[in-house]
Design a protein around this motif. Sequence first.
Motif, PDB file in Angstrom:
ATOM      1  N   GLY A   1       0.813  -1.206   0.000  1.00 31.16           N
ATOM      2  CA  GLY A   1       0.000   0.000   0.000  1.00 31.16           C
ATOM      3  C   GLY A   1       0.844   1.252   0.000  1.00 31.16           C
ATOM      4  O   GLY A   1       2.060   1.218  -0.110  1.00 31.16           O
ATOM      5  N   GLU A   2       0.181   2.394   0.113  1.00 28.91           N
ATOM      6  CA  GLU A   2       0.859   3.678   0.081  1.00 28.91           C
ATOM      7  C   GLU A   2       0.979   4.257   1.477  1.00 28.91           C
ATOM      8  O   GLU A   2       0.181   3.968   2.361  1.00 28.91           O
ATOM      9  CB  GLU A   2       0.065   4.650  -0.800  1.00 28.91           C
ATOM     10  N   ALA A   3       1.980   5.091   1.648  1.00 31.20           N
ATOM     11  CA  ALA A   3       2.192   5.769   2.928  1.00 31.20           C
ATOM     12  C   ALA A   3       2.698   7.173   2.635  1.00 31.20           C
ATOM     13  O   ALA A   3       3.352   7.418   1.631  1.00 31.20           O
ATOM     14  CB  ALA A   3       3.196   5.016   3.783  1.00 31.20           C
ATOM     15  N   GLY A   4       2.382   8.082   3.525  1.00 22.87           N
ATOM     16  CA  GLY A   4       2.853   9.452   3.392  1.00 22.87           C
ATOM     17  C   GLY A   4       3.815   9.772   4.513  1.00 22.87           C
ATOM     18  O   GLY A   4       3.755   9.205   5.593  1.00 22.87           O
TER      19      GLY A   4
ATOM     20  N   THR B   1      -0.700   6.109   7.011  1.00 28.49           N
ATOM     21  CA  THR B   1      -1.190   5.238   5.942  1.00 28.49           C
ATOM     22  C   THR B   1      -2.653   5.502   5.635  1.00 28.49           C
ATOM     23  O   THR B   1      -3.264   4.754   4.897  1.00 28.49           O
ATOM     24  CB  THR B   1      -1.032   3.756   6.356  1.00 28.49           C
ATOM     25  N   GLY B   2      -3.216   6.514   6.188  1.00 26.89           N
ATOM     26  CA  GLY B   2      -4.627   6.811   5.978  1.00 26.89           C
ATOM     27  C   GLY B   2      -5.414   6.566   7.253  1.00 26.89           C
ATOM     28  O   GLY B   2      -6.279   7.348   7.610  1.00 26.89           O
ATOM     29  N   GLU B   3      -5.123   5.467   7.947  1.00 25.28           N
ATOM     30  CA  GLU B   3      -5.833   5.176   9.197  1.00 25.28           C
ATOM     31  C   GLU B   3      -4.952   5.441  10.415  1.00 25.28           C
ATOM     32  O   GLU B   3      -5.396   5.939  11.425  1.00 25.28           O
ATOM     33  CB  GLU B   3      -6.254   3.695   9.253  1.00 25.28           C
ATOM     34  N   LYS B   4      -3.674   5.092  10.311  1.00 23.99           N
ATOM     35  CA  LYS B   4      -2.782   5.143  11.468  1.00 23.99           C
ATOM     36  C   LYS B   4      -1.676   6.167  11.234  1.00 23.99           C
ATOM     37  O   LYS B   4      -1.123   6.266  10.156  1.00 23.99           O
ATOM     38  CB  LYS B   4      -2.169   3.750  11.665  1.00 23.99           C
ATOM     39  N   GLU B   5      -1.337   6.911  12.291  1.00 27.94           N
ATOM     40  CA  GLU B   5      -0.282   7.905  12.216  1.00 27.94           C
ATOM     41  C   GLU B   5       0.807   7.523  13.213  1.00 27.94           C
ATOM     42  O   GLU B   5       0.525   7.207  14.361  1.00 27.94           O
ATOM     43  CB  GLU B   5      -0.841   9.291  12.557  1.00 27.94           C
ATOM     44  N   GLU B   6       2.050   7.536  12.762  1.00 29.49           N
ATOM     45  CA  GLU B   6       3.160   7.173  13.628  1.00 29.49           C
ATOM     46  C   GLU B   6       4.194   8.292  13.605  1.00 29.49           C
ATOM     47  O   GLU B   6       4.596   8.753  12.540  1.00 29.49           O
ATOM     48  CB  GLU B   6       3.806   5.876  13.117  1.00 29.49           C
ATOM     49  N   LYS B   7       4.624   8.715  14.794  1.00 30.30           N
ATOM     50  CA  LYS B   7       5.599   9.798  14.895  1.00 30.30           C
ATOM     51  C   LYS B   7       6.957   9.219  15.266  1.00 30.30           C
ATOM     52  O   LYS B   7       7.073   8.427  16.187  1.00 30.30           O
ATOM     53  CB  LYS B   7       5.165  10.815  15.942  1.00 30.30           C
ATOM     54  N   ILE B   8       7.985   9.642  14.535  1.00 27.69           N
ATOM     55  CA  ILE B   8       9.350   9.207  14.798  1.00 27.69           C
ATOM     56  C   ILE B   8      10.096  10.380  15.410  1.00 27.69           C
ATOM     57  O   ILE B   8      10.254  11.419  14.764  1.00 27.69           O
ATOM     58  CB  ILE B   8      10.033   8.746  13.496  1.00 27.69           C
ATOM     59  N   PRO B   9      10.548  10.244  16.665  1.00 27.84           N
ATOM     60  CA  PRO B   9      11.227  11.374  17.312  1.00 27.84           C
ATOM     61  C   PRO B   9      12.599  11.616  16.695  1.00 27.84           C
ATOM     62  O   PRO B   9      13.236  10.712  16.160  1.00 27.84           O
ATOM     63  CB  PRO B   9      11.354  10.934  18.766  1.00 27.84           C
ATOM     64  N   GLY B  10      13.058  12.844  16.783  1.00 31.94           N
ATOM     65  CA  GLY B  10      14.353  13.220  16.239  1.00 31.94           C
ATOM     66  C   GLY B  10      15.480  12.879  17.179  1.00 31.94           C
ATOM     67  O   GLY B  10      15.277  12.373  18.283  1.00 31.94           O
TER      68      GLY B  10
ATOM     69  N   ALA C   1       9.901  12.891  11.837  1.00 26.72           N
ATOM     70  CA  ALA C   1       9.048  12.478  10.726  1.00 26.72           C
ATOM     71  C   ALA C   1       7.734  11.964  11.259  1.00 26.72           C
ATOM     72  O   ALA C   1       7.661  11.393  12.344  1.00 26.72           O
ATOM     73  CB  ALA C   1       9.729  11.407   9.897  1.00 26.72           C
ATOM     74  N   THR C   2       6.683  12.179  10.471  1.00 23.75           N
ATOM     75  CA  THR C   2       5.370  11.628  10.784  1.00 23.75           C
ATOM     76  C   THR C   2       4.952  10.776   9.597  1.00 23.75           C
ATOM     77  O   THR C   2       4.912  11.247   8.465  1.00 23.75           O
ATOM     78  CB  THR C   2       4.338  12.748  11.014  1.00 23.75           C
ATOM     79  N   LEU C   3       4.684   9.507   9.862  1.00 23.44           N
ATOM     80  CA  LEU C   3       4.259   8.590   8.810  1.00 23.44           C
ATOM     81  C   LEU C   3       2.777   8.285   8.992  1.00 23.44           C
ATOM     82  O   LEU C   3       2.311   8.098  10.106  1.00 23.44           O
ATOM     83  CB  LEU C   3       5.060   7.292   8.883  1.00 23.44           C
TER      84      LEU C   3
END
Length: 167
Positions: A99-102, A115-124, A111-113
């Motif tokens: 699938g696609e991801a933004g 997929t349309g339903e779920k949002e995941e934050k990656i700390p710096g 970064a914030t990823l």
Amino acid sequence: MAIIQLGRAFENFFAGRARYPQFRRKNVDDRFTLTNDPFRVEKARIWIPKLGWVRMREELRFGGKILSATVSRVADRWFVSIPVDTGEDPDPPKAENQGEAGADLGVEVLATLWTGEKEEKIPGPKPHKALLLRLRRESRRLSRKRKGSRNRQKAFRQTYLFLLTPV
């Protein structure tokens, strides 16, 4: 094998890639190479001339033609490196489409990823560094408590509870 390596050393010297070959001292960077003729490998042991059968920690992981064996000493332990020609080029497995991801690069969060339903934050790296410093401080506090005491239990909970809290 030693003569082949010496020839390669002189080739590198005359090509200007290396210094003049030096005689290798004893007990410094000890190693020797065996070609395919004088040794055999069976399960978790290797037959080395003049030594006989020597146990290995594990069996060979790959099947195929054994090219050579290099026996080397590192920190008073002996290791054997055995290159094996498996005869095939392994192709990496094809990845299936998931699938696609933004992705959004930000200032507070690296970064914030989504997929349309779920949002995941990656700390710096800066919050990560601050958390590591805090972990060191909390671990130091914990190490100063008497084992078995209530204060140690509280410090333990504080140390590992902070690890589980999301950033």
